[in-house]
Each structure stands twice: as structure tokens, then as C-alpha cells.
Write an enzyme that holds these catalytic residues in place. Structure first.
Site, PDB file in Angstrom:
ATOM      1  CG  ASP A   1      -1.825   1.255   1.377  1.00 36.70           C
ATOM      2  OD1 ASP A   1      -2.228   1.630   0.340  1.00 36.70           O
ATOM      3  OD2 ASP A   1      -1.781   1.847   2.418  1.00 36.70           O
TER       4      ASP A   1
ATOM      5  CG  ASP B   1      -1.449   7.840   0.631  1.00 36.98           C
ATOM      6  OD1 ASP B   1      -0.568   8.302   0.407  1.00 36.98           O
ATOM      7  OD2 ASP B   1      -2.563   7.644  -0.286  1.00 36.98           O
TER       8      ASP B   1
ATOM      9  CG  ASP C   1      -2.154   1.882   6.484  1.00 38.53           C
ATOM     10  OD1 ASP C   1      -2.181   1.913   5.342  1.00 38.53           O
ATOM     11  OD2 ASP C   1      -2.410   3.004   7.256  1.00 38.53           O
TER      12      ASP C   1
END
Length: 229
Positions: A13, A15, A171
Site C-alpha cells: 500500500d 499512504d 496499514d
């Protein structure tokens, strides 16, 4: 006993996993608030929702607005963000060494994000990643986005590695769900952005990792399928 090896490929991922982009997003939100005569928000008010996307960030920045009004602000939000992208963002500590470690081990790495592809591609040259990042799939690249498995499946196909021989690092719960549905081992990046009521244990990732530095060690990675020769 088979010696531990780094995964054949790692997909990340963006961001909240590779890039601490929250400072760019708070600057975006506060620019929009200032244009409407509103006071600035503190970074810590917006930071936990960055991985939830532009609509959730707008809900935090403009809670007094109706949902339809906020949705109408998405194009403005993206335009303002594009104008300052990368100005305040930085890599999380340990990420550059992690990427170098993977490269030195012969592993391929790429990015699968829900950020619009054109914005994600603006970040690559800022970080010198144009040649290093083997694949980039954005939230609007395909007909589906995470938590659907399609972006991870397509990314694996483009780098010619079976999903089970890749690891996905993210995240957000959507990241883990997408990896599971794609048949890809997952790492929950606990250094990223989470709400107070998020429970990473419930996501059931193959590994929960507090810091990128843990992934410098080959033994830390979840096992993958043996890649075909």
C-alpha cells in the site's frame, strides 16, 4: 529444513505504509478550510483517517456539511492535493532501507493503492522510484479497488509472480482483506494510520509488524509459496 528467504515479490500500500502523506493531506484540508473562513485543524485530528480515503478526510475536515455537499468537494480536494503533493510527505523511517534490502535480495516490489493512479504516479519521480517500482495499480486503474482482490491479482500477473509467492503489506483492514481474497500472505503495517477503535488483531493478517525495521530481517516475513523457476 528450508532456509528462510525474502519473498519473490512484495506489494505495498502507499499512504500509511510506505509514505507518511498525512502532512500533505492536512495542508490540503486546511487550505480548503481557510478558503471558507475556517480555522486550521491539527494534524493529529486528520491523521488517523488518511487511509480511509478522501471522503472520510472531508468528513473530518467539514463535519458540519451534509454528506452530499462533502462528496461534491472531492474534485477540489484532489486538485488542491495535487498542487502540493509531496511537499510535506516523507517516507516512514526504515522504508528506504527495507526497499534496498528487498532489491539486494533479488525481490521485486510494487505498489497497489486506492489513491487515484495519476496522483500515485506523481510521487514516483519525487522518490526516485520510476525504475525501482515494478508495478503500480491505483484505485481507479481497474473496475475494482481494495478490498476486492482484483488489484492485487492484476499486479501479481503484471510482474509474473503467482499471488501466493507475493506478500502484501498495508496499514488498513481493506489491505488484509484484499490479500486474503487474492490468496496472498499479508503483513499489517501497524506504523500506519488507524482509528482508535480499529482492531488489527481482528484483521487476521499473517503478520502484524510494529516497525518497517522488523522486515529488514528475512526470518520476519510470512512464508510464501515457492515461486516457480
Amino acid at each position: 529444513m528450508t532456509a528462510a528467504v525474502f519473498p519473490k515479490a512484495v506489494l505495498f500500500d502507499l499512504d500509511g505504509t510506505l509514505l507518511d502523506s498525512a502532512p500533505d493531506f492536512i495542508a490540503t484540508a486546511n487550505s480548503m478550510r481557510a478558503a471558507r473562513g475556517m480555522d486550521a485543524l491539527p494534524l493529529e485530528q486528520l491523521r488517523p483517517v488518511v487511509s480511509k480515503g478522501s471522503r472520510t478526510m472531508l468528513a473530518t475536515a467539514f463535519p458540519q456539511m451534509a454528506e452530499s455537499e462533502r462528496h461534491a468537494l472531492v474534485p477540489e480536494f484532489l486538485d488542491v492535493y495535487e498542487s502540493l503533493i509531496g511537499r510535506h510527505a516523507r517516507l516512514f523511517d526504515g522504508i528506504e532501507t527495507l526497499l534496498q534490502t528487498l532489491e539486494q535480495a533479488g525481490s521485486t516490489w510494487g505498489i497497489v493503492t486506492n489513491k487515484p493512479e495519476y496522483l500515485a504516479r506523481l510521487i514516483l519521480p519525487q522518490l526516485g522510484w520510476e525504475q525501482r517500482c515494478a508495478v503500480l495499480i491505483g484505485g481507479d486503474t481497474l473496475a475494482e479497488r481494495k478490498p476486492h482482490p482484483l488489484p492485487l491479482q492484476v499486479a501479481a500477473r503484471q510482474i509474473k509472480v503467482a499471488p501466493g509467492a507475493c506478500v502484501y503489506v498495508g496499514d488498513d483492514e481493506r489491505d488484509v482483506a484484499a490479500a486474503r481474497a487474492a490468496g496472498m500472505p499479508s503483513v499489517a503495517a501497524l506504523w500506519g494510520y488507524r482509528l482508535d477503535n480499529d482492531d488489527p488483531v481482528a484483521w487476521q493478517a499473517d503478520l502484524m509488524c510494529e516497525l518497517p525495521q522488523q522486515l529488514w530481517q528475512v526470518a520476519a516475513w510470512p512464508p510464501t509459496q515457492r515461486a516457480s523457476a
